[in-house]
Design a protein around this motif. Sequence first.
Motif, PDB file in Angstrom:
ATOM      1  N   MET A  37      72.975  25.137  35.142  1.00 13.39           N
ATOM      2  CA  MET A  37      72.398  24.046  34.355  1.00 13.39           C
ATOM      3  C   MET A  37      73.268  22.796  34.489  1.00 13.39           C
ATOM      4  O   MET A  37      73.679  22.446  35.578  1.00 13.39           O
ATOM      5  CB  MET A  37      72.228  24.505  32.906  1.00 13.39           C
ATOM      6  N   VAL A  63      77.585  24.567  33.014  1.00 15.26           N
ATOM      7  CA  VAL A  63      76.938  25.521  32.118  1.00 15.26           C
ATOM      8  C   VAL A  63      75.938  26.357  32.914  1.00 15.26           C
ATOM      9  O   VAL A  63      75.185  25.830  33.743  1.00 15.26           O
ATOM     10  CB  VAL A  63      76.226  24.794  30.966  1.00 15.26           C
ATOM     11  N   ASN A 121      72.914  29.492  32.512  1.00 14.94           N
ATOM     12  CA  ASN A 121      72.099  30.372  31.696  1.00 14.94           C
ATOM     13  C   ASN A 121      72.215  31.770  32.287  1.00 14.94           C
ATOM     14  O   ASN A 121      71.907  31.995  33.462  1.00 14.94           O
ATOM     15  CB  ASN A 121      70.644  29.918  31.682  1.00 14.94           C
ATOM     16  N   THR A 149      71.776  33.743  27.280  1.00 18.37           N
ATOM     17  CA  THR A 149      72.736  32.872  26.611  1.00 18.37           C
ATOM     18  C   THR A 149      73.297  31.876  27.620  1.00 18.37           C
ATOM     19  O   THR A 149      73.266  32.107  28.832  1.00 18.37           O
ATOM     20  CB  THR A 149      73.879  33.681  25.988  1.00 18.37           C
ATOM     21  N   ASN A 150      73.839  30.772  27.102  1.00 18.35           N
ATOM     22  CA  ASN A 150      74.489  29.784  27.954  1.00 18.35           C
ATOM     23  C   ASN A 150      75.990  30.029  27.984  1.00 18.35           C
ATOM     24  O   ASN A 150      76.603  30.301  26.938  1.00 18.35           O
ATOM     25  CB  ASN A 150      74.202  28.367  27.457  1.00 18.35           C
TER      26      ASN A 150
END
Length: 473
Positions: A208, A236, A238, A243-244
């Motif tokens: 991300m 970041v 996923n 969850t990130n």
Amino acid sequence: MKNKTSTNYYFVTQILIAFLLVFSSCERDISEDAVEATYPRIADIFTDNFVGMGADFIKFYEGSNFESFTIDRTQGYQSNTSIKINVPNASNPNGNYAGGIFMIDGVGRNLTGFNALTLWVKASRGVTIDQIGFGEDFGENKYMATLLNVDVDTGWSKVIIPFPDPSKLTNERGVFRYALGTQGTSGEAYSLWIDEIKFEKIETILQMQSSIEAGNNTEINTYQGTTNQVRGMQTVFNMPNATNLVVMCSPSYFEFVSSNPSIATVNSTGSISTLNQGIAVITASFNGNETVGSVTINSLGAFSFAPTPTRPSSQVISIFSNAYPNVPVNYFNGYWAPWQTTLSADFTVNNDNILHYTIFNFVGIEFSNPTVNATNMTHFHADFYFPGPIAPGRELRIIIVDFGANGVFGGGDDTRHSTTFLAPTLVSQNWVSIDIPFSAMPNLQSRSNLAQIIFEGGDNSSLYVDNIYFYNN
């Protein structure tokens, strides 16, 4: 030229321990694994049937308790073998933290066919791994990726560390790194088990947003000739569990650009050089995509240096100065919570290092390993610069602390003395040289184990400090 001592705890002592655990019962066709003849593509680092091939040594960080690393032959994630790290208790004389890297001794691995480092972990009690990742080789550390504060429980759990950019990992030598220390108010020892360390291709990991300065738009008031560093590089992901996950990245994953190269330039490592007076904004891209966050350089022009010390080195014990060799220092900012607001934004001007404290209310400098014997010294000296206005009633208190005969903090024999300075001694936008004779410190009952210097009395503005030392007049 000054030659200041850095105290960052991640420098290596070059302790090598032969790992060389025997690879058995697994024949491989080399042509299946090799992308290039010199850069093999090998997934496994430490597994049940394939242990340490090409990752033959563990090197420990400076200060790490090297006795903490063992191989446990009684338990593992899917077998009876695992890595066991025994983190010492807080008072262990050989060090109370464990940290090191698995490093390939020779040609590295081509990891472009993978997108994550994975491992299984458990602990003797609930703990947090301070740092875990890959890419550190005690050289350039060019493509490091790190997870911070990974929680571990008493049952086996899988940790996944995504690759920020697999295309760059064509010859990686630092295949695994860890750092963790004593935790909890009791400071008790604990154990961590690690197994099945390997590289994988996990299709359900989605990359991300990437950022610098942790996604913030920061501003630095600085001077011509200074160097500063872009910080907070991260991306970041996923993860398969939806969850990130934030992965801290080395600067080399990013491409940096300056809006005004005549004012400030930035290189591939994120080092910013300020050239002239004016404003420049540093931004970055990651794999061709614009990142979040920036650094605005507000250059105030030429820097005014502190007076150059002229005393002979034989009459000085230096804590921080480029004019003298310095004693080992634990830290120049202890971040003593919860009351301290002071942050550090240290900088270098034409190879002269300056301590820069921002949001200054008080700050502690510690040099307790070893303590300093200043019984032959007569004075304390430091140079201070207040870039902002001096508010009415502004005070600067300088506190010198001795740890007593036992040489440890809080042992019942610590003593200290505080000296307070006011305007007109304190002035704005000029260096103030302060000298305090030990004869004027009656509360300091000894100076054979000096260990701390504390500056107090800030009004949440900025303070520059240079040339901190004891001397014999």
